[in-house]
Motif scaffolding. Structure first.
Motif, PDB file in Angstrom:
ATOM      1  N   THR A  50      18.784   4.075 -50.736  1.00 13.95           N
ATOM      2  CA  THR A  50      19.533   4.835 -51.729  1.00 13.95           C
ATOM      3  C   THR A  50      19.911   3.923 -52.893  1.00 13.95           C
ATOM      4  OG1 THR A  50      20.436   6.280 -50.026  1.00 13.95           O
ATOM      5  CG2 THR A  50      21.619   6.196 -52.118  1.00 13.95           C
ATOM      6  N   GLU A  51      19.699   4.407 -54.108  1.00 17.59           N
ATOM      7  CA  GLU A  51      19.934   3.572 -55.287  1.00 17.59           C
ATOM      8  C   GLU A  51      21.257   3.862 -55.990  1.00 17.59           C
ATOM      9  OE1 GLU A  51      16.224   1.576 -57.204  1.00 17.59           O
ATOM     10  OE2 GLU A  51      16.234   3.707 -57.714  1.00 17.59           O
ATOM     11  N   SER A  52      21.928   4.927 -55.627  1.00 19.20           N
ATOM     12  CA  SER A  52      23.235   5.223 -56.222  1.00 19.20           C
ATOM     13  C   SER A  52      24.103   5.962 -55.211  1.00 19.20           C
ATOM     14  CB  SER A  52      23.094   6.086 -57.482  1.00 19.20           C
ATOM     15  OG  SER A  52      22.460   5.391 -58.519  1.00 19.20           O
ATOM     16  N   HIS A  53      25.374   5.665 -55.242  1.00 20.90           N
ATOM     17  CA  HIS A  53      26.363   6.393 -54.455  1.00 20.90           C
ATOM     18  C   HIS A  53      27.427   6.913 -55.422  1.00 20.90           C
ATOM     19  CE1 HIS A  53      24.911   5.191 -50.465  1.00 20.90           C
ATOM     20  NE2 HIS A  53      24.717   3.985 -50.964  1.00 20.90           N
ATOM     21  N   VAL A  54      27.690   8.195 -55.376  1.00 17.93           N
ATOM     22  CA  VAL A  54      28.665   8.808 -56.281  1.00 17.93           C
ATOM     23  C   VAL A  54      29.664   9.608 -55.458  1.00 17.93           C
ATOM     24  CG1 VAL A  54      29.017  10.342 -58.248  1.00 17.93           C
ATOM     25  CG2 VAL A  54      26.930   8.963 -58.114  1.00 17.93           C
ATOM     26  N   THR A  55      30.946   9.384 -55.711  1.00 14.70           N
ATOM     27  CA  THR A  55      31.996  10.153 -55.045  1.00 14.70           C
ATOM     28  C   THR A  55      32.963  10.687 -56.094  1.00 14.70           C
ATOM     29  OG1 THR A  55      33.414   8.211 -54.741  1.00 14.70           O
ATOM     30  CG2 THR A  55      31.894   8.746 -52.956  1.00 14.70           C
ATOM     31  N   THR A  56      33.694  11.735 -55.723  1.00 16.66           N
ATOM     32  CA  THR A  56      34.776  12.253 -56.558  1.00 16.66           C
ATOM     33  C   THR A  56      36.052  12.249 -55.735  1.00 16.66           C
ATOM     34  OG1 THR A  56      34.261  14.521 -55.889  1.00 16.66           O
ATOM     35  CG2 THR A  56      33.245  13.708 -57.923  1.00 16.66           C
ATOM     36  N   GLY A  57      37.162  12.066 -56.417  1.00 21.47           N
ATOM     37  CA  GLY A  57      38.455  12.031 -55.742  1.00 21.47           C
ATOM     38  C   GLY A  57      38.621  10.880 -54.779  1.00 21.47           C
ATOM     39  N   PRO A  58      38.516   9.619 -55.182  1.00 15.57           N
ATOM     40  CA  PRO A  58      38.427   9.142 -56.561  1.00 15.57           C
ATOM     41  C   PRO A  58      37.001   9.162 -57.119  1.00 15.57           C
ATOM     42  CG  PRO A  58      38.506   7.274 -55.081  1.00 15.57           C
ATOM     43  CD  PRO A  58      38.659   8.500 -54.213  1.00 15.57           C
ATOM     44  N   ASP A  59      36.923   9.126 -58.444  1.00 17.95           N
ATOM     45  CA  ASP A  59      35.629   9.126 -59.118  1.00 17.95           C
ATOM     46  C   ASP A  59      35.056   7.711 -59.101  1.00 17.95           C
ATOM     47  OD1 ASP A  59      35.887  11.810 -59.708  1.00 17.95           O
ATOM     48  OD2 ASP A  59      36.951  11.428 -61.576  1.00 17.95           O
TER      49      ASP A  59
END
Length: 237
Positions: A50-59
């Motif tokens: 995986t080349e990116s990890h993105v989360t929200t809450g927190p951003d």
């Protein structure tokens, strides 16, 4: 670093976005950006890591080291700010992360900085134009003001990077940006003179940056990352 997602191998991470620019207001999200490196042995397998990890809450957005390098070499303004943050905004700084900060100018080139920053600003302007005369919902008006602030910021930061080879993350007069945002939210055409002004400034000023980025420096750093992780894994085996 607070997060719902634990990603090992983070090399560099910090607070970016409106908080870093000095444009945040009460209730604004706090955005985090970082770089991680997958274990070197995982690069030898059948499946691509995986080349990116993105989360929200927190951003929070984390890019794998190779992907970050490709984006930065292309002049991407969002990833580039990570290596120009004020020291107090870094939450993770490893020796390899510090090495990346040390070679940050290697990723720059005149053409790609101009195309990326001015191009992003132009995209923001097109969005504003498509929203019409300001007779829309309060929520849309708020988003329009935000896009206008970032248009102005991208123009200013891009020209600074183009002419000096340095990027200042925090704006000097936040209220000026907020006032501009409100002005454009009321009338999107108010952004046109600013964009024209900066297009002319890019044309009239000579860049201190080279025609092409120094990919060899980026490649050498990335290979040091891979070698370090491989050696560390071998020690634990």
């Amino acid at each position: 670093m607070p997060s719902r997602l634990a990603v090992p191998g983070v090399l560099l991470s910090g607070i970016v976005g409106s908080t870093a620019y000095g444009l945040a207001r009460p209730g604004s999200d706090v955005d985090r950006l970082g770089i991680y490196a997958v274990p070197t042995e995982q690069l030898h397998g059948l499946h691509r890591p995986t080349e990116s990890h993105v989360t929200t809450g927190p951003d929070r957005t984390l890019h794998e080291a190779a992907k970050w390098c490709r984006l930065a070499l292309g002049g991407n303004p969002t990833v580039m700010e990570l290596v120009w943050l004020p020291p107090e905004l870094y939450e993770v700084r490893t020796p390899l992360g510090n090495e990346l900060i040390d070679i940050r100018r290697s990723f720059l080139s005149a053409t790609r900085v101009r195309d990326a920053y001015l191009g992003y600003a132009t995209q923001q302007f097109r969005r504003l134009e498509n929203r019409g005369d300001g007779s829309f919902s309060a929520d849309t008006r708020k988003r329009t003001a935000k896009h206008a602030r970032h248009l102005k910021r991208l123009c200013h930061q891009g020209l600074e990077l183009y002419t000096t080879g340095h990027l200042t993350i925090r704006v000097t007069d936040p209220q000026e940006y907020h006032d501009f945002g409100e002005q454009v939210a009321a009338d999107s055409s108010a952004a046109r003179p600013l964009l024209a002004e900066y297009e002319a400034a890019f044309n009239e000023n000579r860049s201190v940056l080279p025609d092409q980025p120094d990919e060899a420096a980026a490649e050498a750093w990335l290979r040091r990352v891979r070698a370090h992780l491989y050696t560390e894994a071998a020690k634990r085996a």
